[in-house]
Write an enzyme that holds these catalytic residues in place. Structure first.
Site, mmCIF file in Angstrom:
data_model
loop_
_atom_site.group_PDB
_atom_site.id
_atom_site.type_symbol
_atom_site.label_atom_id
_atom_site.label_comp_id
_atom_site.label_asym_id
_atom_site.label_seq_id
_atom_site.Cartn_x
_atom_site.Cartn_y
_atom_site.Cartn_z
ATOM 1 N N GLY A 23 0.868 -1.190 0.000
ATOM 2 C CA GLY A 23 0.000 0.000 0.000
ATOM 3 C C GLY A 23 0.895 1.227 0.000
ATOM 4 O O GLY A 23 2.111 1.129 -0.053
ATOM 5 N N HIS A 27 3.981 -2.401 3.367
ATOM 6 C CA HIS A 27 3.602 -3.684 2.772
ATOM 7 C C HIS A 27 2.782 -4.521 3.735
ATOM 8 O O HIS A 27 2.801 -4.301 4.942
ATOM 9 C CB HIS A 27 4.862 -4.456 2.374
ATOM 10 C CG HIS A 27 5.645 -3.731 1.337
ATOM 11 N ND1 HIS A 27 6.867 -4.157 0.892
ATOM 12 C CD2 HIS A 27 5.389 -2.576 0.637
ATOM 13 C CE1 HIS A 27 7.325 -3.312 -0.024
ATOM 14 N NE2 HIS A 27 6.439 -2.346 -0.188
ATOM 15 N N VAL A 28 2.072 -5.507 3.159
ATOM 16 C CA VAL A 28 1.278 -6.451 3.948
ATOM 17 C C VAL A 28 1.875 -7.837 3.729
ATOM 18 O O VAL A 28 2.134 -8.207 2.587
ATOM 19 C CB VAL A 28 -0.193 -6.455 3.469
ATOM 20 C CG1 VAL A 28 -1.043 -7.320 4.371
ATOM 21 C CG2 VAL A 28 -0.741 -5.036 3.414
ATOM 22 N N ASP A 137 -15.236 5.498 3.374
ATOM 23 C CA ASP A 137 -14.286 5.206 2.289
ATOM 24 C C ASP A 137 -14.603 3.858 1.652
ATOM 25 O O ASP A 137 -13.702 3.073 1.375
ATOM 26 C CB ASP A 137 -12.859 5.226 2.856
ATOM 27 C CG ASP A 137 -11.833 5.459 1.756
ATOM 28 O OD1 ASP A 137 -10.633 5.282 2.001
ATOM 29 O OD2 ASP A 137 -12.248 5.773 0.618
HETATM 30 O O1 LIG Z 1 -4.898 -5.856 0.741
HETATM 31 C C1 LIG Z 1 -3.771 -6.263 0.447
HETATM 32 O O2 LIG Z 1 -2.800 -5.589 0.084
HETATM 33 C C2 LIG Z 1 -3.568 -7.646 0.458
HETATM 34 N N1 LIG Z 1 -4.332 -8.542 1.308
HETATM 35 N N2 LIG Z 1 -4.573 -9.762 0.826
HETATM 36 C C3 LIG Z 1 -5.149 -10.509 1.751
HETATM 37 C C4 LIG Z 1 -5.277 -9.734 2.914
HETATM 38 N N3 LIG Z 1 -5.800 -10.023 4.123
HETATM 39 C C5 LIG Z 1 -5.790 -9.056 5.033
HETATM 40 N N4 LIG Z 1 -5.325 -7.794 4.809
HETATM 41 C C6 LIG Z 1 -4.794 -7.498 3.609
HETATM 42 N N5 LIG Z 1 -4.356 -6.234 3.402
HETATM 43 C C7 LIG Z 1 -4.426 -5.202 4.419
HETATM 44 C C8 LIG Z 1 -5.833 -4.613 4.462
HETATM 45 C C9 LIG Z 1 -5.938 -3.571 5.531
HETATM 46 C C10 LIG Z 1 -6.772 -3.590 6.609
HETATM 47 N N6 LIG Z 1 -6.688 -2.508 7.406
HETATM 48 C C11 LIG Z 1 -5.808 -1.629 6.993
HETATM 49 N N7 LIG Z 1 -5.586 -0.435 7.681
HETATM 50 C C12 LIG Z 1 -4.675 0.490 7.264
HETATM 51 O O3 LIG Z 1 -3.961 0.312 6.299
HETATM 52 N N8 LIG Z 1 -4.658 1.590 8.056
HETATM 53 C C13 LIG Z 1 -3.832 2.696 7.862
HETATM 54 C C14 LIG Z 1 -2.654 2.646 7.126
HETATM 55 C C15 LIG Z 1 -1.898 3.803 6.998
HETATM 56 C C16 LIG Z 1 -2.303 4.995 7.553
HETATM 57 C C17 LIG Z 1 -3.500 5.002 8.261
HETATM 58 CL CL1 LIG Z 1 -4.074 6.461 8.944
HETATM 59 C C18 LIG Z 1 -4.254 3.884 8.416
HETATM 60 S S1 LIG Z 1 -5.040 -2.132 5.575
HETATM 61 C C19 LIG Z 1 -4.762 -8.485 2.612
#
Ligand SMILES: O=C(O)Cn1ncc2ncnc(NCCc3cnc(NC(=O)Nc4cccc(Cl)c4)s3)c21
Length: 273
Positions: A23, A27-28, A137
């Site tokens: 993202g 990374h995840v 969102d």
């Molecule tokens: O999606 C993918 O890339 C791949 N993927 N594939 C499978 C899978 N299973 C679970 N999760 C994934 N991805 C993470 C999803 C999220 C959930 N919650 C988040 N929250 C967040 O990013 N918050 C955040 C970040 C930066 C700043 C701020 Cl203010 C808030 S991200 C998965």
């Protein structure tokens, strides 16, 4: 389980697996908690980038909001921890990955698949609104698919408790309702608008107010310039539902509990979904 909450996690508690995605902030990774063998997704965020983008308070609010949400169609955030340079989010793993990739692959979804997704999202949003949380969102990029094909709303990075509302814009404008585009006061009905945009995109493969320039998208949203293409052929009952959600006056949008009783949902949603 309850004990996950209190304890202080560290990176040593996990075996790190393959990268799942990348993202804007980090990374995840697939990961396994060593003692329980529980599979999770670990999102790694760089403190430097969070500070630079001044989103630390948003992240704190997300963790706070998510720690109280428990719903089959909301991706769990089990907890978080941090080290010198990074913040780690311990997330439920969605085995079938990102919905937007699935939508790109299929171009658009059948009315049955779209209705099943919309009804599960409506139930998740009814649950959130019942807790005075609006997501703000809702878009394909924030939706994941669980192992049984069920939809999971993820990334509450932009959600708020309805008593304090902020009006900063981010990312694509396609999903913003008129009141957010005109940045006037907004309430939980913003999620109904976004769900209507999502339903349209599930069925046609493109969002309803898409335009080359941001300024044109703005204009189309504010005008609610809603047109249904001749292809693919979509039922009039689907168009009726979308038309009742994409209404400029937020108080006139079809309430979520009424959406669940709409003929298109009743006739098409696989209610076990
Ligand atoms: O999606 C993918 O890339 C791949 N993927 N594939 C499978 C899978 N299973 C679970 N999760 C994934 N991805 C993470 C999803 C999220 C959930 N919650 C988040 N929250 C967040 O990013 N918050 C955040 C970040 C930066 C700043 C701020 Cl203010 C808030 S991200 C998965």
């Amino acid at each position: 389980a309850g004990e996950d909450k209190q304890r202080r996690w560290t990176l040593n508690d996990f075996d790190i697996g393959k990268p799942l995605g990348r993202g804007k902030f980090g990374h995840v990774y697939l990961a396994r908690e060593k003692k329980s063998n529980h599979i999770v997704a670990l999102k790694v965020l760089f403190k430097s980038q969070l500070k630079q983008s001044q989103v630390e308070h948003q992240l704190r609010r997300e963790v706070e909001i998510q720690s109280h949400l428990r719903h089959p169609n909301i991706l769990r955030l089990y907890g978080y921890f941090y080290d010198q340079t990074r913040v780690y989010l311990i997330l439920e793993y969605a085995a079938k990955g990102e919905l937007y990739k699935e939508l790109q692959k299929c171009k658009f979804f059948s009315e049955k698949r779209a209705a099943t997704y919309i009804s599960s999202l409506a139930r998740a949003l009814i649950y959130c609104h019942g807790k005075h949380v609006i997501h703000r969102d809702i878009k394909p990029e924030n939706l994941l698919i669980g192992a049984q094909g069920e939809l999971k709303i993820a990334d509450f990075g932009w959600s708020v408790h309805t008593f304090n509302r902020r009006r900063t814009m981010c990312g694509t404008l396609d999903y913003l309702p008129p009141e957010m585009v005109e940045s006037v006061e907004h309430d939980a009905n913003v999620d109904i608008w976004s769900l209507g945009v999502l339903c349209y995109e599930f069925l046609y493969g493109v969002p309803p107010f898409e335009a080359k320039e941001h300024s044109d998208t703005y204009r189309r949203i504010i005008k609610v310039d809603l047109k249904f293409p001749p292809k693919p052929i979509i039922s009039s009952s689907a168009k009726d539902l979308i038309s009742q959600m994409l209404v400029k006056d937020s108080s006139q949008r079809l309430p979520l509990h009424k959406l669940l009783e709409h003929p298109w949902i009743i006739q098409n949603a696989d209610l076990s979904g």
